[in-house]
Scaffold this motif. Structure first.
Motif, PDB file in Angstrom:
ATOM      1  N   GLU A   1      11.455 -23.302  -8.472  1.00 17.60           N
ATOM      2  CA  GLU A   1      12.142 -24.455  -9.051  1.00 17.60           C
ATOM      3  C   GLU A   1      11.185 -25.624  -9.203  1.00 17.60           C
ATOM      4  O   GLU A   1      11.200 -26.343 -10.201  1.00 17.60           O
ATOM      5  CB  GLU A   1      13.330 -24.819  -8.149  1.00 17.60           C
TER       6      GLU A   1
ATOM      7  N   GLN B   1      12.848 -22.151  -4.134  1.00 20.35           N
ATOM      8  CA  GLN B   1      12.582 -23.582  -4.247  1.00 20.35           C
ATOM      9  C   GLN B   1      11.218 -23.822  -4.868  1.00 20.35           C
ATOM     10  O   GLN B   1      11.029 -24.761  -5.637  1.00 20.35           O
ATOM     11  CB  GLN B   1      12.639 -24.247  -2.868  1.00 20.35           C
TER      12      GLN B   1
ATOM     13  N   LYS C   1       9.934 -24.342   2.684  1.00 18.91           N
ATOM     14  CA  LYS C   1      10.546 -24.041   1.389  1.00 18.91           C
ATOM     15  C   LYS C   1      10.684 -22.548   1.211  1.00 18.91           C
ATOM     16  O   LYS C   1       9.851 -21.770   1.646  1.00 18.91           O
ATOM     17  CB  LYS C   1       9.663 -24.576   0.262  1.00 18.91           C
TER      18      LYS C   1
ATOM     19  N   GLN D   1      14.650 -35.420  -1.477  1.00 15.52           N
ATOM     20  CA  GLN D   1      15.967 -34.764  -1.458  1.00 15.52           C
ATOM     21  C   GLN D   1      17.088 -35.780  -1.352  1.00 15.52           C
ATOM     22  O   GLN D   1      18.135 -35.649  -1.984  1.00 15.52           O
ATOM     23  CB  GLN D   1      16.068 -33.813  -0.253  1.00 15.52           C
TER      24      GLN D   1
END
Lengths: 381, 263
Positions: free
Chosen positions: B184, B181, B177, A95
């Motif tokens: 994705e 997500q 998550k 991230q």
């Protein structure tokens, strides 16, 4: 009139961007703060994930204020590495790398827009697309992906994802075992190091907690049934890790970095994983011995340390950037001009990114996509 | 299996040719098997077909417990039992059948990396959607998983399996998550696969390899399995070259059985 209005908009945007954006050429008002474990054994940090972020920040030229969590209460409360910026927090190396990449991408698009405003070679539709993309990035959507590294081709981006999955799946369990589960290493190296870098009374808890987390991760992902104990899994994970290192070595070959001459996120990930293994003085390290036989990986690691992490080279680069602030800017703009002149390649690539972004996909119906792909670039408004 | 045992098994494997009565065991197709197991099983079946090795598919309710590693599918060849695609590929290689001999070292590294990508992202996403999404777990996974058993065993086994999978998700960091997500992530993985495949017929141009078998197994199962919503299938459908890849492999290797009946 049109250009002036847009120039003003972009100037405001770039001013705001310059305040917070990570880039080599603007002065930082508020740098981004990174929390990570401290360094030892010639490394900036002993923690794999922190090393990944530090390496990528150096590669991309991002300015980070690195704060080590040693001797603070954060050793037990924080999940490291952590990036703080303008009140928001990002964790997990993947991230954080996405976030840094987003900042860099925003900067590129803004520079491209500025360039397009001054040179009229770009069509208004392309300008509009760039403007849309900048607004999207500013709002924080859509999320960036590994294959959004704009200097990589699509296939190289896909390869990056695959190799990172390989590292996580094959190499990480063995690394966790070497440092946290192997009795000799844990008692003689890891536990004393982490104990001495944690404040009282956390020094009693921090290493033990990390060790049990490591053990449970290995057992849950690699032990094939609940009845197997750690000794039977050991052989399997070490052989997989050695195979993984061999594969990486084959892939690297004689090159400096995995994708040519400039380092990318994959290089950061590989560096983060193998650097502690090379540099730590492990009492019993069969994996370390195996890695030392792979010369090109050791060379890769030492090159990165020498070029990006030693103080001498950092000072030299800082001096250059202070005395000649305009030269890198001009060089970058020149590079962008070349890109703009090869307009079709770059815009197509950016257009692909736009098209394949999930937000864009939600707006268009799936049945219409096939025809959209074939239609000329400029017909869509 | 320890390394010595593996080497021993490989030696024995090399001694005998592939028999006619090799059997593949998986959970019951109509009632019990779940998305992730079905994908793994289809991947193994595709691989064996690509090698030209005959195998009979046998559905058993206790396949998971018969398997030496606790995972399905597993094959019984002669008097040896091997489970999961990785060991099965090694086993068939010891018997002299291999799809990836023509690859050089760098290509082999790439192939292994992409196989790990599929395992890491697609398989984990499938497990997450089945067991960590409460709605799917309640409506589909728990009832199906425990269908061959009577009360109270069905409750116990279903919750035990769910707890096990959730623990694993926790440890690898997927429990934080959200479902979006995960979708994705699946989309990212498909995009990477699509970019790697490009316009080639197979991932390593002319010859199919175990990577093609694995990708086909997962994508075909995702496309043809009915879940609570169609979002996962939609993610895959948006990549046209992956769709045509699945069609091509289905027509080439499975045409004698008509369409594969998916659970």
């Amino acid at each position: 009139m049109y250009f002036n209005k847009n120039l003003l908009w972009v100037k405001v945007l770039s001013w705001r961007c310059a305040l917070g954006c990570c880039c080599m050429h603007t002065n930082m008002a508020e740098p981004m703060e990174l929390l990570c474990w401290g360094g030892d054994w010639d490394l900036p940090s002993v923690h794999s994930d922190s090393l990944i972020v530090l390496a990528y920040a150096k590669f991309s030229g991002a300015k980070l204020a690195v704060k080590s969590i040693d001797w603070t209460w954060r050793t037990i409360t924080a999940s490291v590495p952590q990036l703080h910026y303008e009140g928001s927090t990002v964790t997990e190396p993947a991230q954080i790398l996405n976030f840094l990449r987003k900042q860099a991408e925003m900067k590129l698009y803004i520079q491209l827009y500025l360039l397009s405003a001054t040179k009229s070679k770009m069509t208004p539709t392309c300008q509009k697309k760039i403007k849309t993309r900048i607004t999207e990035l500013e709002k924080g959507s859509p999320p960036c992906r590994f294959n959004a590294d704009y200097e990589l081709t699509a296939k190289q981006g896909a390869d990056t994802m695959a190799y990172i999955a390989l590292l996580e799946e094959k190499l990480r369990p063995a690394l966790l075992h070497t440092f946290w589960v192997d009795a000799e290493n844990y008692v003689n190296l890891t536990r004393p190091w982490f104990t001495s870098h944690s404040p009282f009374p956390l020094n009693f808890f921090v290493p033990g907690r990390q060790a049990s987390l490591a053990l449970s991760r290995i057992l849950l992902t690699k032990a094939e049934s609940p009845l197997l104990n750690i000794t039977e899994v050991e052989g399997k994970i070490y052989s997989e890790a050695k195979e993984c290192l061999n594969l990486l070595s084959h892939r690297l070959g004689n090159f400096h970095f995995f994708f040519g001459d400039t380092p990318t996120s994959l290089d950061a990930f590989v560096f983060g994983h193998i650097a502690p293994l090379i540099k730590a003085p492990l009492p019993s390290g069969q994996l370390q011995k195996h890695l030392n036989q792979l010369d090109n990986l050791c060379q890769f690691c030492n090159t990165i340390l020498k070029n990006y992490f030693t103080d001498a080279s950092a000072e030299k680069r800082m001096d250059c950037s202070l005395t000649a602030p305009h030269d890198p800017v001009d060089a970058n703009l020149q590079k962008l001009t070349q890109l703009v002149n090869k307009e079709s390649n770059l815009i197509e690539k950016m257009d692909d990114n736009l098209r394949s972004s999930p937000q864009h996909r939600h707006e268009t119906k799936p049945s219409a996509r096939a025809s959209e792909r074939n239609s000329p670039l400029l017909s869509k408004h | 299996m320890s390394l010595a045992a593996e080497a021993f098994v490989s030696q024995i494997a090399a001694a005998e040719p592939w028999p006619e009565n090799a059997t593949l065991y998986q959970p019951l197709k109509e009632d019990q098997i779940l998305l992730s197991d079905s994908a793994s099983s289809l991947a193994v079946q595709t691989f064996l077909r690509m090698c030209g090795l005959p195998v009979l598919v046998s559905c058993r309710a206790n396949a998971e417990y018969m398997s030496p590693s606790g995972k399905v599918p597993f094959i019984q060849v002669g008097n040896q039992v091997v489970s999961e695609l990785g060991p099965i590929v090694q086993f068939t290689k010891a018997k002299g059948h291999s799809l990836s001999d023509g690859l050089d070292d760098v290509q082999r590294a790439e192939m292994k990396a992409y196989m790990e990508l599929v395992n890491n992202m697609l398989l984990t996403a499938e497990l997450y959607i089945q067991w960590c999404d409460d709605y799917t777990a309640t409506e589909i996974s728990r009832p199906r998983y425990s269908s061959p058993y009577s009360w109270p065993l069905n409750h116990i086994l279903a919750y035990q399996k769910q707890w096990e999978v959730r623990r694993k998700m926790n440890v690898i960091g997927w429990s934080g998550k959200s479902l979006e997500q995960v979708y994705e992530d699946v989309s990212q993985c498909c995009q990477a696969l699509s970019q790697r495949l490009g316009t080639q017929p197979y991932f390593f141009n002319k010859q199919p390899t175990e990577l093609d078998a694995l990708v086909f197994g997962h994508l075909f199962t995702i496309l043809t399995t009915q879940l609570t919503n169609d979002e996962l299938a939609e993610k895959v459908k948006s990549y046209t070259n992956l769709l045509s890849f699945c069609h091509r492999i289905e027509h080439t290797y499975f045409k004698d059985r008509g369409r594969i009946n998916a659970a």
